[in-house]
Write a protein that holds these residues in place. Structure first.
Motif, PDB file in Angstrom:
ATOM      1  N   ALA A 164       0.848  -1.180   0.000  1.00 56.43           N
ATOM      2  CA  ALA A 164       0.000   0.000   0.000  1.00 56.43           C
ATOM      3  C   ALA A 164       0.887   1.235   0.000  1.00 56.43           C
ATOM      4  O   ALA A 164       2.051   1.185   0.411  1.00 56.43           O
ATOM      5  N   ALA A 165       0.328   2.353  -0.440  1.00 55.02           N
ATOM      6  CA  ALA A 165       1.077   3.608  -0.455  1.00 55.02           C
ATOM      7  C   ALA A 165       1.539   3.985   0.949  1.00 55.02           C
ATOM      8  O   ALA A 165       2.662   4.462   1.142  1.00 55.02           O
ATOM      9  N   GLU A 166       0.673   3.758   1.943  1.00 55.96           N
ATOM     10  CA  GLU A 166       1.027   4.112   3.322  1.00 55.96           C
ATOM     11  C   GLU A 166       2.244   3.321   3.795  1.00 55.96           C
ATOM     12  O   GLU A 166       3.117   3.850   4.499  1.00 55.96           O
ATOM     13  N   LEU A 167       2.298   2.050   3.412  1.00 52.11           N
ATOM     14  CA  LEU A 167       3.444   1.216   3.778  1.00 52.11           C
ATOM     15  C   LEU A 167       4.715   1.746   3.133  1.00 52.11           C
ATOM     16  O   LEU A 167       5.775   1.819   3.777  1.00 52.11           O
ATOM     17  N   ARG A 169       5.350   4.788   2.179  1.00 49.50           N
ATOM     18  CA  ARG A 169       5.722   6.062   2.811  1.00 49.50           C
ATOM     19  C   ARG A 169       6.344   5.847   4.190  1.00 49.50           C
ATOM     20  O   ARG A 169       7.214   6.607   4.617  1.00 49.50           O
ATOM     21  N   GLU A 170       5.881   4.795   4.890  1.00 43.81           N
ATOM     22  CA  GLU A 170       6.389   4.523   6.244  1.00 43.81           C
ATOM     23  C   GLU A 170       7.746   3.831   6.213  1.00 43.81           C
ATOM     24  O   GLU A 170       8.707   4.282   6.861  1.00 43.81           O
ATOM     25  N   GLU A 201       4.698  -0.688  -5.126  1.00 48.16           N
ATOM     26  CA  GLU A 201       4.684   0.676  -4.597  1.00 48.16           C
ATOM     27  C   GLU A 201       6.143   1.107  -4.494  1.00 48.16           C
ATOM     28  O   GLU A 201       7.008   0.307  -4.120  1.00 48.16           O
ATOM     29  N   TYR A 203       9.303   3.869  -3.436  1.00 50.33           N
ATOM     30  CA  TYR A 203       9.886   4.991  -2.708  1.00 50.33           C
ATOM     31  C   TYR A 203      11.269   5.232  -3.299  1.00 50.33           C
ATOM     32  O   TYR A 203      12.132   4.355  -3.254  1.00 50.33           O
ATOM     33  N   TYR A 209       8.067   9.157  -2.175  1.00 53.03           N
ATOM     34  CA  TYR A 209       7.017   8.308  -2.720  1.00 53.03           C
ATOM     35  C   TYR A 209       6.687   8.759  -4.133  1.00 53.03           C
ATOM     36  O   TYR A 209       6.499   9.949  -4.403  1.00 53.03           O
TER      37      TYR A 209
END
Length: 284
Positions: A164-167, A169-170, A201, A203, A209
């Motif tokens: 996921a995008a959140e993963l 970014r984290e 995804e 980074y 991102y």
């Protein structure tokens, strides 16, 4: 007034193309200012070229920069955009469907405009240098399996059941700056959907991102192939769109394991800097 820059994107990964003959010179501060999405034109990076007037049959050289001001040796999306820029700006052999080489800091790269109207471009990305497969790495309190490789840029591919995008970014910045990668690395979170399809995804070490990345798609496909998870032809899906990657596992058209990438790019606009902004670029 003659255009001073052109804005392109490849699946949402956007770059500004700047001719070296203008006011902009690629100092780190000038690159950061031009890429700034509030105080500049806004982009994930800069394509600076052609460094010399294009000559049919000779490599066309360019320099590539990330939005943080660092120089990038090789960008798959950037190469597609620049190839399209040459075809649309200079026409001739660059728009005629024949292959031609682009010269990057990582070496010469063969490109071919497959369909000018749709911006479909094929790029030969060469054979990546693979590191250890499924190397264990700890980041954000998680133990991950990472496959590192270099295809003109360093990459760390992390296969997971869910992405996921959140993963990204984290965990992306933690892996990109991990002590395991002293020069920093780009990171791909990979989910294999079937033998011919994958999703990632991304980074990027110099842009954060990113909606899409050509070299990342190739890196993810190469790592998945080395791990035995996919076949020689893989459709790699990203939030910005799809890139088709082919791996020459038999070495029938070049080095064994060489990668070819096919995807679209699009010209967004041509522009002229205001006098005030041009002065800031010159002073940067």
């Amino acid at each position: 007034m003659t255009s001073e820059f052109s804005k392109y994107h490849a699946l949402g990964n956007d770059y500004v193309v700047v001719d070296p003959g203008g006011a902009f010179k690629p100092s780190p501060d000038a690159v950061r200012l031009l890429c700034d999405r509030h105080f500049g034109v806004g982009a994930d990076g800069i394509l600076y070229g052609p460094l010399e007037p294009p000559v049919p049959g000779a490599p066309v050289a360019l320099r590539m920069f990330n939005s943080d001001g660092t120089e990038c040796d090789k960008s798959g999306n950037g190469l597609r955009m620049f190839a399209l820029h040459l075809a649309e700006t200079y026409g001739g052999v660059w728009a005629g469907g024949a292959g031609f080489p682009l010269r990057t800091a990582a070496g010469d790269v063969p490109v071919r405009i497959l369909d000018l109207a749709s911006g479909l471009v094929r790029v030969g990305m060469g054979r990546p240098e693979l590191g250890q497969l499924n190397e264990e790495l700890e980041a954000g309190g998680r133990r991950l399996k990472v496959t590192a490789l270099d295809n003109g840029n360093p990459h760390a591919v992390v296969p997971l059941d869910d992405i996921a995008a959140e993963l990204a970014r984290e965990l992306g910045p933690l892996i990109a700056g991990h002590a395991r990668f002293p020069g920093r690395t780009n990171v791909q979170f990979l989910k294999v959907l079937d033998r011919r399809t994958a999703a990632i995804e991304v980074y990027e070490r110099g842009a954060g991102y990113t909606l899409a990345s050509g070299s990342s798609a190739c890196a993810a496909a190469s790592a998945a192939h080395a791990l035995g998870l996919v076949d020689d032809e893989v459709a790699v899906h990203m939030p910005g769109g799809r890139i088709d990657v082919t791996i020459d596992s038999e070495g029938s058209e070049g080095p064994k394991g060489a990668v070819t990438m096919t995807g679209t790019a699009e010209r967004i606009a041509d522009g002229v800097f205001s006098d005030a902004f041009r002065a800031k670029l010159v002073a940067a």
